[in-house]
Design a protein around this motif. Sequence first.
Motif, PDB file in Angstrom:
ATOM      1  N   ALA A 150     -18.432   0.971   1.208  1.00 47.20           N
ATOM      2  CA  ALA A 150     -18.012  -0.237   0.491  1.00 47.20           C
ATOM      3  C   ALA A 150     -16.715  -0.793   1.079  1.00 47.20           C
ATOM      4  CB  ALA A 150     -17.840   0.077  -0.992  1.00 47.20           C
ATOM      5  N   HIS A 151     -15.811   0.085   1.493  1.00 36.75           N
ATOM      6  CA  HIS A 151     -14.582  -0.386   2.146  1.00 36.75           C
ATOM      7  C   HIS A 151     -14.911  -1.140   3.432  1.00 36.75           C
ATOM      8  CE1 HIS A 151     -11.620   1.283  -0.462  1.00 36.75           C
ATOM      9  NE2 HIS A 151     -11.886   2.551  -0.210  1.00 36.75           N
ATOM     10  N   LEU A 152     -15.817  -0.595   4.210  1.00 35.18           N
ATOM     11  CA  LEU A 152     -16.127  -1.197   5.503  1.00 35.18           C
ATOM     12  C   LEU A 152     -16.878  -2.511   5.348  1.00 35.18           C
ATOM     13  CD1 LEU A 152     -17.158   2.049   7.432  1.00 35.18           C
ATOM     14  CD2 LEU A 152     -15.010   0.780   7.643  1.00 35.18           C
ATOM     15  N   THR A 153     -17.883  -2.534   4.488  1.00 34.65           N
ATOM     16  CA  THR A 153     -18.651  -3.772   4.311  1.00 34.65           C
ATOM     17  C   THR A 153     -17.820  -4.856   3.631  1.00 34.65           C
ATOM     18  OG1 THR A 153     -19.573  -2.925   2.234  1.00 34.65           O
ATOM     19  CG2 THR A 153     -20.855  -2.562   4.241  1.00 34.65           C
ATOM     20  N   GLY A 154     -16.871  -4.455   2.799  1.00 25.75           N
ATOM     21  CA  GLY A 154     -16.016  -5.426   2.126  1.00 25.75           C
ATOM     22  C   GLY A 154     -14.830  -5.879   2.950  1.00 25.75           C
ATOM     23  N   ARG A 155     -14.676  -5.345   4.165  1.00 25.01           N
ATOM     24  CA  ARG A 155     -13.560  -5.683   5.054  1.00 25.01           C
ATOM     25  C   ARG A 155     -12.203  -5.429   4.386  1.00 25.01           C
ATOM     26  NH1 ARG A 155     -15.144  -8.326   9.621  1.00 25.01           N
ATOM     27  NH2 ARG A 155     -17.285  -9.118   9.667  1.00 25.01           N
ATOM     28  N   HIS A 156     -12.139  -4.346   3.650  1.00 27.03           N
ATOM     29  CA  HIS A 156     -10.900  -4.016   2.951  1.00 27.03           C
ATOM     30  C   HIS A 156      -9.769  -3.686   3.919  1.00 27.03           C
ATOM     31  CE1 HIS A 156     -13.415  -2.803  -0.839  1.00 27.03           C
ATOM     32  NE2 HIS A 156     -13.485  -4.080  -0.550  1.00 27.03           N
ATOM     33  N   HIS A 157     -10.105  -3.081   5.066  1.00 22.17           N
ATOM     34  CA  HIS A 157      -9.070  -2.759   6.051  1.00 22.17           C
ATOM     35  C   HIS A 157      -8.351  -4.015   6.517  1.00 22.17           C
ATOM     36  CE1 HIS A 157     -11.737   0.759   6.307  1.00 22.17           C
ATOM     37  NE2 HIS A 157     -10.690   1.428   6.750  1.00 22.17           N
ATOM     38  N   GLN A 158      -9.123  -5.050   6.811  1.00 23.43           N
ATOM     39  CA  GLN A 158      -8.524  -6.279   7.334  1.00 23.43           C
ATOM     40  C   GLN A 158      -7.630  -6.943   6.292  1.00 23.43           C
ATOM     41  OE1 GLN A 158     -11.583  -5.245   7.655  1.00 23.43           O
ATOM     42  NE2 GLN A 158     -12.399  -5.653   9.712  1.00 23.43           N
ATOM     43  N   LEU A 159      -8.102  -6.995   5.045  1.00 22.52           N
ATOM     44  CA  LEU A 159      -7.299  -7.606   3.991  1.00 22.52           C
ATOM     45  C   LEU A 159      -5.995  -6.839   3.787  1.00 22.52           C
ATOM     46  CD1 LEU A 159      -6.828  -9.576   1.682  1.00 22.52           C
ATOM     47  CD2 LEU A 159      -8.260  -8.123   0.231  1.00 22.52           C
ATOM     48  N   LEU A 160      -6.076  -5.520   3.738  1.00 21.00           N
ATOM     49  CA  LEU A 160      -4.861  -4.726   3.545  1.00 21.00           C
ATOM     50  C   LEU A 160      -3.912  -4.844   4.733  1.00 21.00           C
ATOM     51  CD1 LEU A 160      -6.054  -1.430   1.818  1.00 21.00           C
ATOM     52  CD2 LEU A 160      -4.659  -3.265   0.870  1.00 21.00           C
ATOM     53  N   ALA A 161      -4.459  -4.961   5.935  1.00 20.91           N
ATOM     54  CA  ALA A 161      -3.594  -5.120   7.112  1.00 20.91           C
ATOM     55  C   ALA A 161      -2.764  -6.396   6.995  1.00 20.91           C
ATOM     56  CB  ALA A 161      -4.427  -5.139   8.380  1.00 20.91           C
ATOM     57  N   VAL A 162      -3.380  -7.483   6.542  1.00 18.35           N
ATOM     58  CA  VAL A 162      -2.651  -8.745   6.388  1.00 18.35           C
ATOM     59  C   VAL A 162      -1.607  -8.630   5.283  1.00 18.35           C
ATOM     60  CG1 VAL A 162      -2.878 -11.167   5.737  1.00 18.35           C
ATOM     61  CG2 VAL A 162      -4.539 -10.135   7.293  1.00 18.35           C
ATOM     62  N   LEU A 163      -1.990  -8.073   4.130  1.00 17.84           N
ATOM     63  CA  LEU A 163      -1.063  -7.992   3.008  1.00 17.84           C
ATOM     64  C   LEU A 163       0.095  -7.050   3.311  1.00 17.84           C
ATOM     65  CD1 LEU A 163      -3.470  -7.964  -0.072  1.00 17.84           C
ATOM     66  CD2 LEU A 163      -2.342  -9.882   1.042  1.00 17.84           C
ATOM     67  N   ARG A 164      -0.192  -5.928   3.966  1.00 18.71           N
ATOM     68  CA  ARG A 164       0.894  -5.011   4.319  1.00 18.71           C
ATOM     69  C   ARG A 164       1.784  -5.609   5.400  1.00 18.71           C
ATOM     70  NH1 ARG A 164      -3.010   0.387   4.134  1.00 18.71           N
ATOM     71  NH2 ARG A 164      -2.793   0.749   1.878  1.00 18.71           N
ATOM     72  N   ALA A 212       0.874  -5.842  -2.188  1.00 17.67           N
ATOM     73  CA  ALA A 212       0.165  -4.997  -1.226  1.00 17.67           C
ATOM     74  C   ALA A 212      -0.235  -3.668  -1.853  1.00 17.67           C
ATOM     75  CB  ALA A 212       1.046  -4.758  -0.001  1.00 17.67           C
ATOM     76  N   VAL A 213       0.653  -3.091  -2.665  1.00 13.98           N
ATOM     77  CA  VAL A 213       0.350  -1.812  -3.331  1.00 13.98           C
ATOM     78  C   VAL A 213      -0.753  -1.985  -4.371  1.00 13.98           C
ATOM     79  CG1 VAL A 213       1.299   0.008  -4.803  1.00 13.98           C
ATOM     80  CG2 VAL A 213       2.664  -0.916  -2.923  1.00 13.98           C
ATOM     81  N   GLU A 214      -0.644  -3.032  -5.174  1.00 12.33           N
ATOM     82  CA  GLU A 214      -1.629  -3.241  -6.234  1.00 12.33           C
ATOM     83  C   GLU A 214      -3.005  -3.585  -5.682  1.00 12.33           C
ATOM     84  OE1 GLU A 214      -1.374  -2.841  -9.603  1.00 12.33           O
ATOM     85  OE2 GLU A 214       0.528  -1.891  -9.124  1.00 12.33           O
ATOM     86  N   VAL A 215      -3.049  -4.381  -4.629  1.00 11.47           N
ATOM     87  CA  VAL A 215      -4.349  -4.725  -4.037  1.00 11.47           C
ATOM     88  C   VAL A 215      -5.014  -3.485  -3.435  1.00 11.47           C
ATOM     89  CG1 VAL A 215      -5.484  -6.018  -2.190  1.00 11.47           C
ATOM     90  CG2 VAL A 215      -3.830  -7.153  -3.668  1.00 11.47           C
ATOM     91  N   ALA A 216      -4.226  -2.609  -2.803  1.00  8.81           N
ATOM     92  CA  ALA A 216      -4.797  -1.363  -2.271  1.00  8.81           C
ATOM     93  C   ALA A 216      -5.417  -0.541  -3.390  1.00  8.81           C
ATOM     94  CB  ALA A 216      -3.711  -0.558  -1.560  1.00  8.81           C
ATOM     95  N   ARG A 217      -4.744  -0.473  -4.513  1.00  8.79           N
ATOM     96  CA  ARG A 217      -5.257   0.257  -5.681  1.00  8.79           C
ATOM     97  C   ARG A 217      -6.557  -0.387  -6.194  1.00  8.79           C
ATOM     98  NH1 ARG A 217      -2.752   2.874 -10.271  1.00  8.79           N
ATOM     99  NH2 ARG A 217      -3.754   2.267 -12.233  1.00  8.79           N
ATOM    100  N   LEU A 218      -6.555  -1.711  -6.286  1.00  9.44           N
ATOM    101  CA  LEU A 218      -7.735  -2.410  -6.795  1.00  9.44           C
ATOM    102  C   LEU A 218      -8.924  -2.291  -5.848  1.00  9.44           C
ATOM    103  CD1 LEU A 218      -5.946  -5.591  -8.156  1.00  9.44           C
ATOM    104  CD2 LEU A 218      -7.097  -3.856  -9.534  1.00  9.44           C
ATOM    105  N   LEU A 219      -8.654  -2.287  -4.544  1.00 11.03           N
ATOM    106  CA  LEU A 219      -9.756  -2.147  -3.590  1.00 11.03           C
ATOM    107  C   LEU A 219     -10.419  -0.782  -3.706  1.00 11.03           C
ATOM    108  CD1 LEU A 219      -8.299  -3.913  -0.427  1.00 11.03           C
ATOM    109  CD2 LEU A 219     -10.068  -4.758  -1.977  1.00 11.03           C
ATOM    110  N   GLU A 220      -9.650   0.254  -4.015  1.00 13.39           N
ATOM    111  CA  GLU A 220     -10.264   1.560  -4.264  1.00 13.39           C
ATOM    112  C   GLU A 220     -11.185   1.501  -5.473  1.00 13.39           C
ATOM    113  OE1 GLU A 220     -10.262   4.197  -2.444  1.00 13.39           O
ATOM    114  OE2 GLU A 220      -8.864   3.418  -0.950  1.00 13.39           O
TER     115      GLU A 220
END
Length: 319
Positions: A188-202, A218-226
Motif C-alpha cells: 500500500a505504501h508503494l502503490t500510494g507513492r507514500h515515499h515520494q510524498l514524504l520526501a517532499v514534506l520532509r 511532516a511528522v503527522e502525515v507520516a503517521r497518517l500514511l501508516e
Amino acid sequence: MSVAMCLLPYSVVVAVLGSPLLVRSTHGGIAPRLGVATWVAALASVVLSWAAAAVFLLLELVRTWNQPGWSVINSCFSGLRDLVSGRAGVAIQVGLLVLAVLAVLAVMVVVWRLGCRVLRMRSHTHGHAQRARIIGRRVAGLDALIVEAPERAAYCVAGRPHAIVVTSAAMDALDGPQLEAVLAHERAHLTGRHHQLLAVLRGLAASLPRMALFTIGAVEVARLLEMCADDDAVRAHGPRSLLEGLIALSGAGPIPGGALAATSIAVLDRAGRLASPPRPAELARMRTFMTAIIVLMAVGPVVTAMMASTGMVMCGLPG
C-alpha cells in the motif's frame, strides 16, 4: 501590491493557527486519507500564497517603476504619500524593489533546497533497493526479498523497481496470514507513492525548520500514511492478522533512511485504532469537518487575491 499584502497575512494566519487545529482534527486517524489531504492542502496553500505574493509584488514594482509618485506606495501606505517624491520616493522605491527581489530569491532558494533533498533521498532509496535485490533471495509466491538478519523487520523502499524487504527473523516470527497482512501494508505504501510524498514534506520541513506547520505536518502525515496502509491491509486480510503481525514485529531496530516500515511509527496508537475502529457517526462528522478545511485551504488564496484585486478588501490603505 494589495494582492501581495493580503496573501502574506493569509499565509501567516494559516501557518500559525493551522498546525494546532490540524493536529486535533487528524491525530486520531479517524479518516487518515482525508487527514493527509487536509495537511497537504494547508501546506500547499501557504507555499503557493508565498510564491504568488512574491510574484505579484515584483510585477507591480516593475510595472510602476517610472510612475511619478509611485502608485504602489500610495496604494499600500497612503500615510507616506507626501514622502514619496524626489529622493525620498526613490529611496523607498529602491528599498521595496530590493525586498521584492529578496522575496522571490527566498522562494527560489527553498525550491532549490527542496529539489536537492528530494533527489538525494531518491538516490539513497534507489540504491538501497538495488542492494536488497543483490543480497536478498526470492521465495516462490512471496512478493518480497528475504534478507538474512537477526532483527525482525519488514519494510519497503522506492526504486526501479521497488522492493519489499523482510528479514529472516521476521519470517520466523510471522505465520502465513500475518505475513500476508504485513506485505499488503508495505505494498500500500508503494502503490500510494507514500515515499515520494514524504520526501517532499520532509524536504520542506528541513528547508523551513522554524515553521511549525511544516515540521509538525511532516511528522503527522507520516503517521497518517501508516494508518492509510493499515486500512488497505485490513480490507484485504482483516484487522486481526495485521494487528498480530504488528505485535510480532514490534520492538524491531531502526530501518534504513527513506524506507517505510509497518512498525516504525505509532505502533501502539495504530494497534488501538485497529482494535477499536471509530463509530460511523464520528467518522461522518470528521469527514465533513476535514472536507470543509480542504475546500477552505484550496479556495482561500484565490478568494483573497480576487477580493484584493477587485478592491473588496484593501490590505493596505487606499491611495
